[in-house]
Motif scaffolding. Structure first.
Motif, PDB file in Angstrom:
ATOM      1  N   LEU A   1       5.750   7.598   0.768  1.00  0.00           N
ATOM      2  CA  LEU A   1       5.999   8.421  -0.321  1.00  0.00           C
ATOM      3  C   LEU A   1       6.035  10.358   0.856  1.00  0.00           C
ATOM      4  O   LEU A   1       4.875  10.450   1.096  1.00  0.00           O
ATOM      5  CB  LEU A   1       5.217   8.443  -1.743  1.00  0.00           C
ATOM      6  N   GLN A   2       6.590  10.970  -0.622  1.00  0.00           N
ATOM      7  CA  GLN A   2       6.411  13.001   0.164  1.00  0.00           C
ATOM      8  C   GLN A   2       5.008  13.172  -0.839  1.00  0.00           C
ATOM      9  O   GLN A   2       4.758  12.592  -2.129  1.00  0.00           O
ATOM     10  CB  GLN A   2       7.479  13.086  -0.395  1.00  0.00           C
ATOM     11  N   ASN A   3       4.008  14.364  -0.580  1.00  0.00           N
ATOM     12  CA  ASN A   3       3.222  14.567  -1.219  1.00  0.00           C
ATOM     13  C   ASN A   3       3.618  15.069  -3.005  1.00  0.00           C
ATOM     14  O   ASN A   3       2.939  15.480  -3.844  1.00  0.00           O
ATOM     15  CB  ASN A   3       2.474  15.653  -1.009  1.00  0.00           C
ATOM     16  N   LYS A   4       4.943  15.213  -2.576  1.00  0.00           N
ATOM     17  CA  LYS A   4       6.095  15.731  -3.975  1.00  0.00           C
ATOM     18  C   LYS A   4       5.869  14.782  -4.698  1.00  0.00           C
ATOM     19  O   LYS A   4       5.877  14.847  -6.478  1.00  0.00           O
ATOM     20  CB  LYS A   4       6.687  16.838  -3.782  1.00  0.00           C
ATOM     21  N   ASP A   5       5.797  13.430  -4.206  1.00  0.00           N
ATOM     22  CA  ASP A   5       6.043  13.129  -5.308  1.00  0.00           C
ATOM     23  C   ASP A   5       5.016  11.540  -5.969  1.00  0.00           C
ATOM     24  O   ASP A   5       5.059  10.512  -5.707  1.00  0.00           O
ATOM     25  CB  ASP A   5       7.218  12.115  -4.435  1.00  0.00           C
ATOM     26  N   PHE A   6       3.958  12.267  -5.123  1.00  0.00           N
ATOM     27  CA  PHE A   6       2.668  11.294  -5.493  1.00  0.00           C
ATOM     28  C   PHE A   6       2.067  12.045  -6.677  1.00  0.00           C
ATOM     29  O   PHE A   6       1.338  12.505  -7.014  1.00  0.00           O
ATOM     30  CB  PHE A   6       1.806  11.758  -3.781  1.00  0.00           C
TER      31      PHE A   6
ATOM     32  N   ASN B   1       2.810   7.796 -11.225  1.00  0.00           N
ATOM     33  CA  ASN B   1       3.447   6.804 -11.314  1.00  0.00           C
ATOM     34  C   ASN B   1       2.390   6.040 -10.065  1.00  0.00           C
ATOM     35  O   ASN B   1       3.173   4.742 -10.420  1.00  0.00           O
ATOM     36  CB  ASN B   1       4.866   6.789 -10.891  1.00  0.00           C
ATOM     37  N   PHE B   2       2.039   6.539  -9.389  1.00  0.00           N
ATOM     38  CA  PHE B   2       2.000   5.512  -8.180  1.00  0.00           C
ATOM     39  C   PHE B   2       0.222   6.129  -7.903  1.00  0.00           C
ATOM     40  O   PHE B   2       0.000   5.084  -7.269  1.00  0.00           O
ATOM     41  CB  PHE B   2       2.558   6.253  -6.810  1.00  0.00           C
ATOM     42  N   VAL B   3      -1.017   7.043  -8.626  1.00  0.00           N
ATOM     43  CA  VAL B   3      -2.315   6.955  -8.055  1.00  0.00           C
ATOM     44  C   VAL B   3      -3.338   5.921  -8.504  1.00  0.00           C
ATOM     45  O   VAL B   3      -4.227   5.674  -8.402  1.00  0.00           O
ATOM     46  CB  VAL B   3      -2.464   7.888  -8.633  1.00  0.00           C
TER      47      VAL B   3
ATOM     48  N   VAL C   1      -3.508   5.620   1.594  1.00  0.00           N
ATOM     49  CA  VAL C   1      -3.737   6.343   2.700  1.00  0.00           C
ATOM     50  C   VAL C   1      -2.523   7.702   2.361  1.00  0.00           C
ATOM     51  O   VAL C   1      -2.177   7.522   2.524  1.00  0.00           O
ATOM     52  CB  VAL C   1      -3.634   5.643   3.688  1.00  0.00           C
ATOM     53  N   HIS C   2      -3.852   9.209   1.967  1.00  0.00           N
ATOM     54  CA  HIS C   2      -2.922  10.470   1.660  1.00  0.00           C
ATOM     55  C   HIS C   2      -3.160  10.886   2.873  1.00  0.00           C
ATOM     56  O   HIS C   2      -4.413  11.317   2.436  1.00  0.00           O
ATOM     57  CB  HIS C   2      -3.705  10.637   0.160  1.00  0.00           C
ATOM     58  N   PHE C   3      -2.490  11.619   3.577  1.00  0.00           N
ATOM     59  CA  PHE C   3      -2.593  12.881   4.371  1.00  0.00           C
ATOM     60  C   PHE C   3      -2.310  14.156   3.443  1.00  0.00           C
ATOM     61  O   PHE C   3      -1.308  14.558   3.020  1.00  0.00           O
ATOM     62  CB  PHE C   3      -1.350  12.999   5.501  1.00  0.00           C
ATOM     63  N   ASP C   4      -3.321  14.660   3.298  1.00  0.00           N
ATOM     64  CA  ASP C   4      -2.935  16.680   2.600  1.00  0.00           C
ATOM     65  C   ASP C   4      -2.705  17.448   3.866  1.00  0.00           C
ATOM     66  O   ASP C   4      -4.173  17.633   4.305  1.00  0.00           O
ATOM     67  CB  ASP C   4      -3.933  16.189   1.923  1.00  0.00           C
ATOM     68  N   CYS C   5      -2.362  17.769   4.168  1.00  0.00           N
ATOM     69  CA  CYS C   5      -2.484  18.705   5.269  1.00  0.00           C
ATOM     70  C   CYS C   5      -1.282  20.206   5.062  1.00  0.00           C
ATOM     71  O   CYS C   5      -0.257  19.894   4.501  1.00  0.00           O
ATOM     72  CB  CYS C   5      -1.462  18.095   6.665  1.00  0.00           C
ATOM     73  N   ASP C   6      -2.233  20.849   5.715  1.00  0.00           N
ATOM     74  CA  ASP C   6      -1.728  22.222   5.282  1.00  0.00           C
ATOM     75  C   ASP C   6      -2.363  23.461   6.697  1.00  0.00           C
ATOM     76  O   ASP C   6      -3.663  22.978   6.513  1.00  0.00           O
ATOM     77  CB  ASP C   6      -1.438  23.446   3.647  1.00  0.00           C
TER      78      ASP C   6
ATOM     79  N   MET D   1       0.919  -1.410  -0.030  1.00  0.00           N
ATOM     80  CA  MET D   1      -0.053  -0.209  -0.373  1.00  0.00           C
ATOM     81  C   MET D   1       1.332   1.050   0.195  1.00  0.00           C
ATOM     82  O   MET D   1       1.961   1.137  -0.050  1.00  0.00           O
ATOM     83  CB  MET D   1      -1.282   0.458   0.916  1.00  0.00           C
ATOM     84  N   ILE D   2       0.540   2.369  -0.961  1.00  0.00           N
ATOM     85  CA  ILE D   2       1.170   3.267  -0.089  1.00  0.00           C
ATOM     86  C   ILE D   2       0.905   4.259   0.741  1.00  0.00           C
ATOM     87  O   ILE D   2      -0.872   4.332   0.746  1.00  0.00           O
ATOM     88  CB  ILE D   2       0.903   4.269  -1.318  1.00  0.00           C
ATOM     89  N   LEU D   3       1.272   4.948   0.910  1.00  0.00           N
ATOM     90  CA  LEU D   3       1.403   6.191   2.326  1.00  0.00           C
ATOM     91  C   LEU D   3       1.996   7.358   1.802  1.00  0.00           C
ATOM     92  O   LEU D   3       3.122   7.369   2.176  1.00  0.00           O
ATOM     93  CB  LEU D   3       1.502   5.492   4.140  1.00  0.00           C
ATOM     94  N   VAL D   4       0.637   8.402   2.108  1.00  0.00           N
ATOM     95  CA  VAL D   4       1.425   9.595   1.947  1.00  0.00           C
ATOM     96  C   VAL D   4       1.619  10.445   2.992  1.00  0.00           C
ATOM     97  O   VAL D   4       0.283  10.935   3.534  1.00  0.00           O
ATOM     98  CB  VAL D   4       0.925  10.542   0.217  1.00  0.00           C
ATOM     99  N   MET D   5       2.746  10.727   3.071  1.00  0.00           N
ATOM    100  CA  MET D   5       2.490  11.227   4.498  1.00  0.00           C
ATOM    101  C   MET D   5       4.420  12.379   4.820  1.00  0.00           C
ATOM    102  O   MET D   5       4.940  12.291   4.521  1.00  0.00           O
ATOM    103  CB  MET D   5       2.807  10.431   5.605  1.00  0.00           C
ATOM    104  N   ASP D   6       4.181  13.620   5.046  1.00  0.00           N
ATOM    105  CA  ASP D   6       5.155  14.743   3.842  1.00  0.00           C
ATOM    106  C   ASP D   6       6.030  14.925   5.604  1.00  0.00           C
ATOM    107  O   ASP D   6       5.316  14.353   6.843  1.00  0.00           O
ATOM    108  CB  ASP D   6       3.875  16.324   4.174  1.00  0.00           C
ATOM    109  N   ASP D   7       7.630  14.601   5.690  1.00  0.00           N
ATOM    110  CA  ASP D   7       8.508  14.264   6.625  1.00  0.00           C
ATOM    111  C   ASP D   7       8.059  16.134   6.959  1.00  0.00           C
ATOM    112  O   ASP D   7       8.537  16.215   8.259  1.00  0.00           O
ATOM    113  CB  ASP D   7       9.809  13.893   5.430  1.00  0.00           C
ATOM    114  N   HIS D   8       7.680  17.012   6.625  1.00  0.00           N
ATOM    115  CA  HIS D   8       8.089  18.713   7.292  1.00  0.00           C
ATOM    116  C   HIS D   8       6.959  18.566   7.672  1.00  0.00           C
ATOM    117  O   HIS D   8       7.410  19.957   8.882  1.00  0.00           O
ATOM    118  CB  HIS D   8       8.166  19.324   5.663  1.00  0.00           C
ATOM    119  N   PHE D   9       5.913  17.973   7.873  1.00  0.00           N
ATOM    120  CA  PHE D   9       4.928  18.693   8.397  1.00  0.00           C
ATOM    121  C   PHE D   9       4.030  17.253   9.582  1.00  0.00           C
ATOM    122  O   PHE D   9       4.049  18.040  10.383  1.00  0.00           O
ATOM    123  CB  PHE D   9       3.099  18.065   7.877  1.00  0.00           C
TER     124      PHE D   9
END
Length: 325
Positions: A79-84, A87-89, A95-100, A39-47
């Motif tokens: 993955l980081q959001n910038k890398d999602f 190729n991966f969608v 599971v995608h964390f979209d945080c701002d 599975m793919i987990l999209v979760m940014d290191d900076h957040f």
């Protein structure tokens, strides 16, 4: 922790209409990708801190239940959001964390077949890390079940392209059911009320049993006794006089009332061992009362893979069992 606003009153299942060729219930031209159990987990290191990410990863990588070695539920690709990207969608499970910090609320949505089929896409959108992680934790059981069931669904869809017609007819004539059994399974034994299907390689064996017996109450003790009587009668061990039985310790088997398709019954998952030999492995079974209430019918999948990981093999036979109609 900031107040969490959850919009989780229903699961949103969106079905893509792209693609041309249909096989079973999916579009072959839009088949999802990804390795079994991945599975793919999209979760940014900076957040998120490493500790916060680890909470999520540990939940997704918890041990697969009822196998005789420790294997994770999922192999997590972070993955980081910038890398999602494109190729991966198309991956089957995301599971995608979209945080701002500019977002006004924290929500979770569940979508099916967003970019491919079959696919589960879980999106957590939020403005602070602790609320996003809390949303995940509150919904972790739902998320894991959706991802797990989708893994089984993808196996079923793949097998639909390669069904064995002769086995399909026998199942319908003998038991009044259909199963998603691919052509690499062959008939190892057959009687009036019993069918043993087998897929054998140089390293492992996967088995499917289907049998019916005079109706009995679907208690745990009765379902165990019924299976043990069948395996003792029909499934020989590697040495003379040996036969498999259900392991009844270490908290196994796990037995629950469940519904598969339109059939209400009892599922059982756990371990089998061999009387008179050192063999064993995991199994999954489903037992239900026939429509005329005269018989109990069981579909059972079990695995023997002594030198290998077993999670993906178990999911294969579980997917076959759960394809029952």
């Amino acid at each position: 922790m900031k107040r969490i606003s959850l919009l989780v009153f229903s699961l949103i299942f969106l079905f893509c209409s792209c693609g041309k060729k249909k096989i079973g219930a999916f579009k072959a031209d839009n088949f999802s990708n990804g390795k079994a159990g991945e599975m793919i987990l999209v979760m940014d290191d900076h957040f998120f801190t490493q500790e916060e990410k680890q909470i999520v990863i540990d939940s997704l990588e918890q041990a697969q239940p009822a196998i005789n070695q420790i294997e994770p539920m999922f192999d997590v690709l972070n993955l980081q959001n910038k890398d999602f990207t494109s190729n991966f969608v198309r991956h089957r499970n995301i599971v995608h964390f979209d945080c701002d910090s500019s977002y006004s609320s924290n929500i979770i949505t569940f979508e099916r077949n967003m970019w491919s089929n079959p696919q589960v896409y879980v999106k957590i959108k939020g403005n602070n890390a602790d609320s996003c992680v809390a949303i995940f934790q509150q919904n972790a059981d739902t998320i894991i079940k959706l991802l797990y069931d989708n893994d089984l669904r993808r196996v079923q869809y793949a097998f639909n392209r390669d069904l064995e017609p002769s086995i399909k007819k026998i199942l319908k004539d003998k038991f009044g059911i259909t199963l998603c059994v691919p052509m690499h399974y062959f008939i190892a034994d057959e009687t009036e009320d019993f069918l043993w299907l087998r897929f054998r390689t140089t390293k492992n064996d996967r088995f499917i049993m289907i049998y019916k017996q005079p109706a009995y109450e679907l208690t745990e003790a009765n379902v165990i006794a019924a299976r043990d009587s069948i395996t003792k009668k029909y499934i020989p061990g590697a040495v003379k006089g040996a036969y498999p039985i259900i392991t009844q310790h270490f908290g196994f088997p796990i037995v629950n009332n469940t519904k598969i398709g339109a059939k209400n019954g009892v599922e059982m998952r756990g371990l089998w061992e061999c009387v008179g030999d050192h063999m064993g492995g995991p199994f999954y079974s489903f037992t239900y009362l026939s429509p005329d209430k005269n018989y109990c019918i069981t579909v059972d999948g079990f695995v023997y893979a002594p030198q290998e990981n077993k999670r993906n093999y178990l999911r294969e036979v579980e997917a076959i069992v759960k394809s029952i109609k």
